[in-house]
Design an enzyme around this catalytic site. Structure first.
Site, PDB file in Angstrom:
ATOM      1  N   GLU A 120      21.213  50.561 -17.122  1.00 48.34           N
ATOM      2  CA  GLU A 120      20.923  50.308 -18.537  1.00 48.34           C
ATOM      3  C   GLU A 120      20.078  49.055 -18.715  1.00 48.34           C
ATOM      4  O   GLU A 120      20.128  48.145 -17.886  1.00 48.34           O
ATOM      5  CB  GLU A 120      22.252  50.096 -19.289  1.00 48.34           C
ATOM      6  CG  GLU A 120      23.211  51.250 -19.096  1.00 48.34           C
ATOM      7  CD  GLU A 120      24.579  51.006 -19.725  1.00 48.34           C
ATOM      8  OE1 GLU A 120      24.753  50.007 -20.457  1.00 48.34           O
ATOM      9  OE2 GLU A 120      25.473  51.829 -19.454  1.00 48.34           O
ATOM     10  N   LYS A 122      19.354  45.490 -20.231  1.00 49.94           N
ATOM     11  CA  LYS A 122      20.201  44.386 -20.695  1.00 49.94           C
ATOM     12  C   LYS A 122      19.550  43.842 -21.962  1.00 49.94           C
ATOM     13  O   LYS A 122      18.517  43.170 -21.895  1.00 49.94           O
ATOM     14  CB  LYS A 122      20.321  43.317 -19.613  1.00 49.94           C
ATOM     15  CG  LYS A 122      21.321  42.240 -19.961  1.00 49.94           C
ATOM     16  CD  LYS A 122      21.574  41.389 -18.740  1.00 49.94           C
ATOM     17  CE  LYS A 122      22.522  40.231 -18.981  1.00 49.94           C
ATOM     18  NZ  LYS A 122      22.509  39.614 -20.262  1.00 49.94           N
ATOM     19  N   ASP A 124      18.784  41.613 -25.071  1.00 50.23           N
ATOM     20  CA  ASP A 124      18.919  40.162 -25.212  1.00 50.23           C
ATOM     21  C   ASP A 124      19.241  39.816 -26.662  1.00 50.23           C
ATOM     22  O   ASP A 124      18.364  39.542 -27.473  1.00 50.23           O
ATOM     23  CB  ASP A 124      17.608  39.493 -24.780  1.00 50.23           C
ATOM     24  CG  ASP A 124      17.840  38.052 -24.399  1.00 50.23           C
ATOM     25  OD1 ASP A 124      19.013  37.634 -24.375  1.00 50.23           O
ATOM     26  OD2 ASP A 124      16.851  37.345 -24.127  1.00 50.23           O
ATOM     27  N   TYR A 232      27.276  49.799 -25.910  1.00 47.86           N
ATOM     28  CA  TYR A 232      27.227  50.196 -24.499  1.00 47.86           C
ATOM     29  C   TYR A 232      28.560  50.125 -23.764  1.00 47.86           C
ATOM     30  O   TYR A 232      28.602  50.221 -22.552  1.00 47.86           O
ATOM     31  CB  TYR A 232      26.192  49.345 -23.749  1.00 47.86           C
ATOM     32  CG  TYR A 232      26.263  47.863 -24.058  1.00 47.86           C
ATOM     33  CD1 TYR A 232      27.377  47.126 -23.716  1.00 47.86           C
ATOM     34  CD2 TYR A 232      25.204  47.217 -24.700  1.00 47.86           C
ATOM     35  CE1 TYR A 232      27.454  45.788 -23.999  1.00 47.86           C
ATOM     36  CE2 TYR A 232      25.268  45.872 -24.988  1.00 47.86           C
ATOM     37  CZ  TYR A 232      26.394  45.156 -24.638  1.00 47.86           C
ATOM     38  OH  TYR A 232      26.463  43.831 -24.922  1.00 47.86           O
ATOM     39  N   LYS A 319      18.874  40.144 -13.278  1.00 45.41           N
ATOM     40  CA  LYS A 319      18.053  39.486 -14.307  1.00 45.41           C
ATOM     41  C   LYS A 319      16.627  39.266 -13.821  1.00 45.41           C
ATOM     42  O   LYS A 319      16.401  39.021 -12.639  1.00 45.41           O
ATOM     43  CB  LYS A 319      18.711  38.176 -14.741  1.00 45.41           C
ATOM     44  CG  LYS A 319      20.014  38.487 -15.467  1.00 45.41           C
ATOM     45  CD  LYS A 319      20.757  37.306 -15.976  1.00 45.41           C
ATOM     46  CE  LYS A 319      20.222  36.642 -17.175  1.00 45.41           C
ATOM     47  NZ  LYS A 319      21.088  35.575 -17.661  1.00 45.41           N
ATOM     48  N   CYS A 413       9.487  -1.402 -14.679  1.00 47.40           N
ATOM     49  CA  CYS A 413       8.253  -0.697 -15.018  1.00 47.40           C
ATOM     50  C   CYS A 413       7.291  -0.750 -13.827  1.00 47.40           C
ATOM     51  O   CYS A 413       7.009  -1.841 -13.311  1.00 47.40           O
ATOM     52  CB  CYS A 413       7.618  -1.353 -16.246  1.00 47.40           C
ATOM     53  SG  CYS A 413       5.999  -0.663 -16.625  1.00 47.40           S
ATOM     54  N   CYS A 416       4.258  -3.158 -15.170  1.00 52.91           N
ATOM     55  CA  CYS A 416       4.370  -4.590 -15.505  1.00 52.91           C
ATOM     56  C   CYS A 416       5.627  -5.236 -14.949  1.00 52.91           C
ATOM     57  O   CYS A 416       5.821  -6.443 -15.096  1.00 52.91           O
ATOM     58  CB  CYS A 416       4.295  -4.785 -17.019  1.00 52.91           C
ATOM     59  SG  CYS A 416       5.745  -4.159 -17.889  1.00 52.91           S
ATOM     60  N   CYS A 431       9.752   1.432 -20.852  1.00 51.59           N
ATOM     61  CA  CYS A 431       9.401   0.039 -20.597  1.00 51.59           C
ATOM     62  C   CYS A 431       9.372  -0.621 -21.975  1.00 51.59           C
ATOM     63  O   CYS A 431       8.592  -0.224 -22.840  1.00 51.59           O
ATOM     64  CB  CYS A 431       8.028  -0.040 -19.927  1.00 51.59           C
ATOM     65  SG  CYS A 431       7.379  -1.725 -19.971  1.00 51.59           S
ATOM     66  N   CYS A 437       2.659  -4.695 -21.667  1.00 49.95           N
ATOM     67  CA  CYS A 437       2.577  -3.802 -20.495  1.00 49.95           C
ATOM     68  C   CYS A 437       1.167  -3.194 -20.446  1.00 49.95           C
ATOM     69  O   CYS A 437       0.768  -2.471 -21.364  1.00 49.95           O
ATOM     70  CB  CYS A 437       3.635  -2.705 -20.598  1.00 49.95           C
ATOM     71  SG  CYS A 437       3.507  -1.472 -19.294  1.00 49.95           S
TER      72      CYS A 437
HETATM   73  S1  IVH Z   1      28.216  45.736 -20.340  1.00 52.68           S
HETATM   74  C1  IVH Z   1      32.659  43.796 -19.571  1.00 52.68           C
HETATM   75  N1  IVH Z   1      25.798  46.501 -20.879  1.00 52.68           N
HETATM   76  O1  IVH Z   1      24.961  40.875 -21.462  1.00 52.68           O
HETATM   77  C2  IVH Z   1      31.237  43.509 -19.905  1.00 52.68           C
HETATM   78  N2  IVH Z   1      26.359  44.242 -21.385  1.00 52.68           N
HETATM   79  O2  IVH Z   1      25.295  38.510 -19.746  1.00 52.68           O
HETATM   80  C3  IVH Z   1      30.529  44.698 -20.446  1.00 52.68           C
HETATM   81  N3  IVH Z   1      24.533  42.973 -22.433  1.00 52.68           N
HETATM   82  O3  IVH Z   1      28.359  40.310 -22.090  1.00 52.68           O
HETATM   83  C4  IVH Z   1      29.156  44.386 -20.790  1.00 52.68           C
HETATM   84  N4  IVH Z   1      23.059  44.606 -22.478  1.00 52.68           N
HETATM   85  O4  IVH Z   1      26.649  40.741 -24.159  1.00 52.68           O
HETATM   86  C5  IVH Z   1      26.661  45.472 -20.903  1.00 52.68           C
HETATM   87  N5  IVH Z   1      23.696  47.368 -21.334  1.00 52.68           N
HETATM   88  C6  IVH Z   1      24.551  46.351 -21.364  1.00 52.68           C
HETATM   89  C7  IVH Z   1      24.186  45.092 -21.899  1.00 52.68           C
HETATM   90  C8  IVH Z   1      25.121  44.054 -21.873  1.00 52.68           C
HETATM   91  C9  IVH Z   1      23.302  43.348 -22.811  1.00 52.68           C
HETATM   92  C10 IVH Z   1      25.069  41.620 -22.638  1.00 52.68           C
HETATM   93  C11 IVH Z   1      26.534  41.583 -23.022  1.00 52.68           C
HETATM   94  C12 IVH Z   1      27.163  40.956 -21.833  1.00 52.68           C
HETATM   95  C13 IVH Z   1      26.072  40.036 -21.377  1.00 52.68           C
HETATM   96  C14 IVH Z   1      26.258  39.481 -20.002  1.00 52.68           C
END
Ligand code: IVH
Length: 683
Positions: A120, A122, A124, A232, A319, A413, A416, A431, A437
Site C-alpha cells: 500500500e 504510505k 502522508d 487502511y 520510506k 572568534c 578577532c 562573536c 571584529c
Molecule cells: S497501517 C498498526 N497503512 O503511517 C499500524 N499506516 O509511520 C497500522 N500510514 O501509523 C498502520 N499510510 O498513520 C498503515 N497504508 C498505510 C498507511 C499508514 C500511512 C501512517 C499511519 C501509521 C504511520 C506510521
C-alpha cells in the site's frame, strides 16, 4: 554500529532523547517540524541501537518506546486498542530481513505456512481512528499518545469523504477503522495562498496542513480546508474476515474511502517490485506519500505475529529517501557572518549531487555537529536542503578512519579572538565584538555595497583593501573617501578612482527600501525591507514603531520585530543613521520606490507551484518587480511554470502537455540576474 563506552552512550542517549522529544512536539502538537522525516528516523535509529547495546540505559519514557503525542485541547478518550505506529526502513535489504522474521515468527517448529502481502501507499497525513456502531459513525479519535486520543468527531463529520451512515451487507454491529486524513496538493496550495494573503505563515507541507486543520476549534473553517481521507486498517471483535484485503474491500462496499492503489503481493519480491514502481510513480499522485507499507495479508498470521510495544510485527514501512551523496569530510571552516554568527562550514571532497558538484556544506551550528558526532575524515551524507545550500545529514560510521579527529568548536572568534557567546534560543554562537571584529565590519560593508543594496561598483577585495588601510570602519566612512586616499591603494589608477567615487555618489539616489536593506538589520531581507519601507514610508516612522505596529506588517513575525527594535535602540546605530542622512541617502519612500527592479520578465506570464526558499507572496512580488505577470493556472499562454518543492502534479502534467517550459527556483534567479539566497555563508 561501533562499540562506544557506557559513559559516552549514556550521554548520547540523553542528548538524543531530549532532541527527539523536541521534534515529537514540533511534529505532533505544533504541526511544524524543523527536520526532515529522514533525519528524525536516523536519530531514532541511533537511539534504538544504543539502547540495544546498553539495555539498562533504555528508560521506560524513551521515545523509542512510545509514539509522539498529538493531544491538544480536545476531550480525550481512551483507545479501545492501542494506536501504534509502524517500524520503518530505508533499505530493501532490511525488507528481506522483515520477511525472514515473519517466516520465522509463523513457522513455529515446522515450515512456515504460505502468506501474502498487502502492498500500500504510505499516505502522508495524520492518523485517525473511526468507530462505527450499527452502521453510523460514532466517534473519531486522533492517535494522541497511542493510549488515548483527541475526540475530533465534530470536525471529522465535515470531511466529505467520511460517511456518517454506511450501507450494504454484513456490516458488523461495531468496528473500528483506522486511516489517514490528508490534504491533497490542490487544497494545500489554495490554503497556503489564502494564508499568505492574510499575512499568516503558510504550512510547510500538506501533512502539517492536515494535522493543523483537523485540530481547528472552528469546524466550519475546517470544513472549507478540503481534507480527504483514506482508511487502511479494519479492527473488529470476532473479525469475520480472513484477510486484510477482504476486510478493506468490504469496507469499500459499505461506502468507506479506501486506497485504489493497493495491490496484493504473493511474496517479498512482488512487494519489492511494487516499491520500485511507486518510487517514481508517486510523483504523479495528487497527494503526498512518504513511502510504502507492506502488511502480512492473512489475519490469523497477523494475530500470531502480534505487536512490539510500539508497532505490529506484521507490517513495516519502506520510506523514500531524499537524494543524497556520501563523501569524505576534509576540514571545517568557521565562518563569521556580518551579524557575528559563527557557522561551521564543511569542506568536502567534491561529489556530484542532483546535477551539480558539491564541495561545501553547512553544518548549521555546534549542536548539529555534536548530534552528528562528526569527525574530520568521516564519510558524510550530503543533501540539498530546499535546492540551495547543501547540508550534512548523517555520518557513515562504518567508514570512520582510525585517525579521524573530533573537531573542536572554537571558543573564541576565529577572526578577532573575542570569546564567543552562545544564543540558546537560536542554538548559535556569536562573536559579540560587533564594533571591532574585522570579519563582521567587512561583512557589513560587503552587504551594504551589494547590488540589491546600494549597488556600489566594488568587490570584496576593495573592501579588504580599504579596511586594511584603516579607511573604513563605519558605513558612512565610504562617503568620506578622498581621491588622494584611493590613488594610494595598490593597483588603483585615476580611472578606477573616478569610477568608484562616481558609483558611491550614484548610490545616494538608491531608493529608501534598498537603503533599509543595506543597513543589514538581522532577519531583514530584501523583500521584507521593501514591505517595511512601503508600510511605514520613512525611516523615522519605522524607527519609532512599536512591536505591535511592526507585527501588523505582512510577513513580519516576533523575531523580526524584536530585531528591528533592538537595532534602532542602539545609540551607535542612531549616530550612524544621522551621518548617512547627512550625506544625503534616501530615508523616505517616494513614488519611484514602486518602480521595477528590471524588465527581465517583461511580457512573461508565470505560474508558480510548490514551496520556495522565500514565501509565495515574496515570489509573486519578485516576479512583478521584474515586469512579469503571475497567474493561477497553466494555459497555452503561460511562459514558464516555476516549480518549487512538492509542486502540484496537475500543473506539472498540464505544463508538460502544453509544452510550457518548466523552470526551477535557481533557473528563475538566473533569469532575473539575481544571486540565489542571502548568503551569510558564501559558497
Ligand atoms: S497501517 C498498526 N497503512 O503511517 C499500524 N499506516 O509511520 C497500522 N500510514 O501509523 C498502520 N499510510 O498513520 C498503515 N497504508 C498505510 C498507511 C499508514 C500511512 C501512517 C499511519 C501509521 C504511520 C506510521
Amino acid at each position: 554500529m561501533a562499540k562506544i563506552s557506557r559513559k559516552a552512550a549514556a550521554e548520547r542517549i540523553g542528548l538524543l532523547k531530549r532532541e527527539l522529544e523536541i521534534h515529537n512536539r514540533n511534529y505532533y502538537v505544533l504541526s511544524a517540524p524543523t527536520i526532515s522525516d529522514f533525519e528524525y528516523d536516523l536519530l531514532m535509529q541511533e537511539l534504538q541501537n544504543l539502547e540495544k547495546m546498553y539495555p539498562d540505559l533504555a528508560s521506560a519514557d524513551s521515545p523509542t518506546r512510545h509514539v509522539g503525542s498529538d493531544l491538544s485541547g480536545f476531550e480525550q478518550v481512551a483507545h479501545r486498542y492501542p494506536m501504534l505506529s509502524i517500524s520503518n526502513t530505508y533499505s530493501i535489504d532490511e525488507l528481506a530481513e522483515f520477511n525472514e522474521r515473519i517466516a520465522r515468527g509463523i513457522a513455529g517448529d515446522g515450515n512456515a505456512p504460505k502468506y501474502s502481502f498487502s502492498c500500500e501507499l504510505k499516505f502522508d497525513g495524520t492518523a485517525i481512528c473511526l468507530t462505527y456502531r450499527k452502521g453510523r459513525l460514532l466517534r473519531a479519535l486522533t492517535r494522541g499518545d497511542g493510549a488515548k486520543g483527541d475526540d475530533v468527531t465534530r470536525n471529522v463529520v465535515n470531511i466529505k469523504a467520511i460517511p456518517q451512515q454506511l450501507h450494504g451487507d454484513n456490516i458488523p454491529e461495531e468496528f473500528e477503522i483506522r486511516g489517514e486524513i490528508y490534504m491533497p496538493f490542490v487544497a494545500f496550495e489554495r490554503l497556503n495562498a489564502e494564508k499568505l494573503d492574510r499575512g499568516e505563515t503558510p504550512f510547510a507541507n500538506p501533512r502539517n496542513a492536515a494535522s493543523g486543520s483537523l485540530k481547528l476549534q472552528d469546524p466550519e473553517e475546517m470544513s472549507r480546508r478540503g481534507l480527504d481521507c483514506v482508511l487502511y486498517h479494519f479492527i473488529c471483535e470476532n473479525n469475520p474476515f480472513k484477510t486484510h484485503i477482504e476486510a478493506i474491500q468490504a469496507a469499500a462496499s459499505w461506502g468507506l474511502p479506501v486506497s485504489e492503489y493497493s495491490r496484493r503481493g504473493e511474496n517479498i519480491d512482488e512487494a519489492t517490485a511494487y516499491i520500485r514502481e511507486w518510487d517514481t510513480r508517486r510523483k504523479t499522485l495528487p497527494f503526498a506519500t512518504d513511502g510504502i507499507v507492506i502488511k502480512v495479508n492473512e489475519l490469523d498470521l497477523q494475530r500470531q505475529l502480534g505487536f512490539t510495544a510500539k508497532s505490529p510485527r506484521w507490517a513495516t514501512a519502506y520510506k523514500f529517501k531524499p537524494e543524497s551523496a556520501c563523501t569524505p569530510l576534509l576540514s571545517i571552516d568557521y565562518q563569521v557572518g556580518r551579524t557575528g554568527a559563527v557557522t561551521p562550514v564543511a569542506n568536502l571532497s567534491p561529489v556530484p549531487l542532483s546535477g551539480t558538484t558539491v564541495k561545501r556544506a553547512t553544518l548549521h551550528n555546534k549542536d548539529q555537529m555534536d548530534l552528528l558526532d562528526i569527525h574530520i575524515g568521516d564519510w558524510v551524507y550530503v543533501e540539498k536542503g530546499g535546492e540551495i545550500i547543501p547540508k550534512i545529514t548523517a555520518v557513515e560510521l562504518s567508514k570512520r578512519p582510525d585517525d579521524a579527529q573530533r573537531p573542536e568548536f572554537p571558543k573564541c572568534c576565529p577572526d578577532c579572538g573575542t570569546p564567543l557567546v552562545r544564543d540558546e534560543e537560536q542554538s548559535r554562537h556569536y562573536c559579540p565584538n560587533s564594533d571591532n571584529c574585522p570579519e563582521q565590519i567587512k561583512g557589513r560593508f560587503i552587504h551594504f555595497i551589494s547590488r540589491k543594496a546600494m549597488d556600489i561598483l566594488a568587490g570584496d577585495a576593495t573592501i579588504e583593501q580599504l579596511y586594511d588601510r584603516g579607511f573604513i570602519r563605519e558605513l558612512p566612512d565610504l562617503y568620506l573617501l578622498t581621491p588622494l586616499q584611493l590613488v594610494s591603494l595598490e593597483g588603483w589608477q585615476q580611472k578606477s578612482v573616478d569610477n568608484f567615487l562616481d558609483s558611491i555618489n550614484q548610490s545616494k539616489n538608491v531608493p529608501f527600501e534598498r537603503v533599509l536593506y543595506a543597513l543589514g538589520i538581522r532577519h531583514i531581507g530584501e523583500t521584507t525591507a521593501k514591505m517595511l519601507a512601503r508600510h511605514f514610508g520613512s525611516l523615522d516612522k519605522l524607527a519609532s514603531a512599536t512591536r505591535e505596529e511592526l507585527l501588523q506588517v505582512p510577513d513580519i513575525g516576533g523575531i523580526m520585530a524584536d530585531a528591528i527594535i533592538e537595532w534602532f535602540a542602539s545609540e551607535k546605530h542612531r549616530r550612524m543613521l544621522d551621518s548617512l542622512r547627512g550625506v544625503g541617502l534616501h530615508f523616505e519612500a517616494e513614488a519611484s520606490d514602486q518602480e521595477r527592479l528590471s524588465d527581465a520578465l517583461e511580457g512573461k506570464t508565470i505560474v508558480i507551484s510548490g514551496n520556495f526558499s522565500i514565501s509565495r507572496e515574496e515570489m509573486k512580488n519578485l516576479i512583478a518587480a521584474h515586469g512579469g505577470k503571475c497567474t493561477g493556472s497553466v494555459s497555452g499562454s503561460t511562459s514558464y511554470l516555476l516549480a518549487g518543492e512538492k509542486m502540484g502534479p496537475e500543473k506539472l502534467r498540464k505544463a508538460e502537455k502544453l509544452g510550457v517550459e518548466i523552470i526551477s527556483e535557481n533557473d528563475f534567479y538566473k533569469l532575473i540576474g539575481q544571486q540565489v539566497a542571502e548568503p551569510e555563508i558564501l559558497f
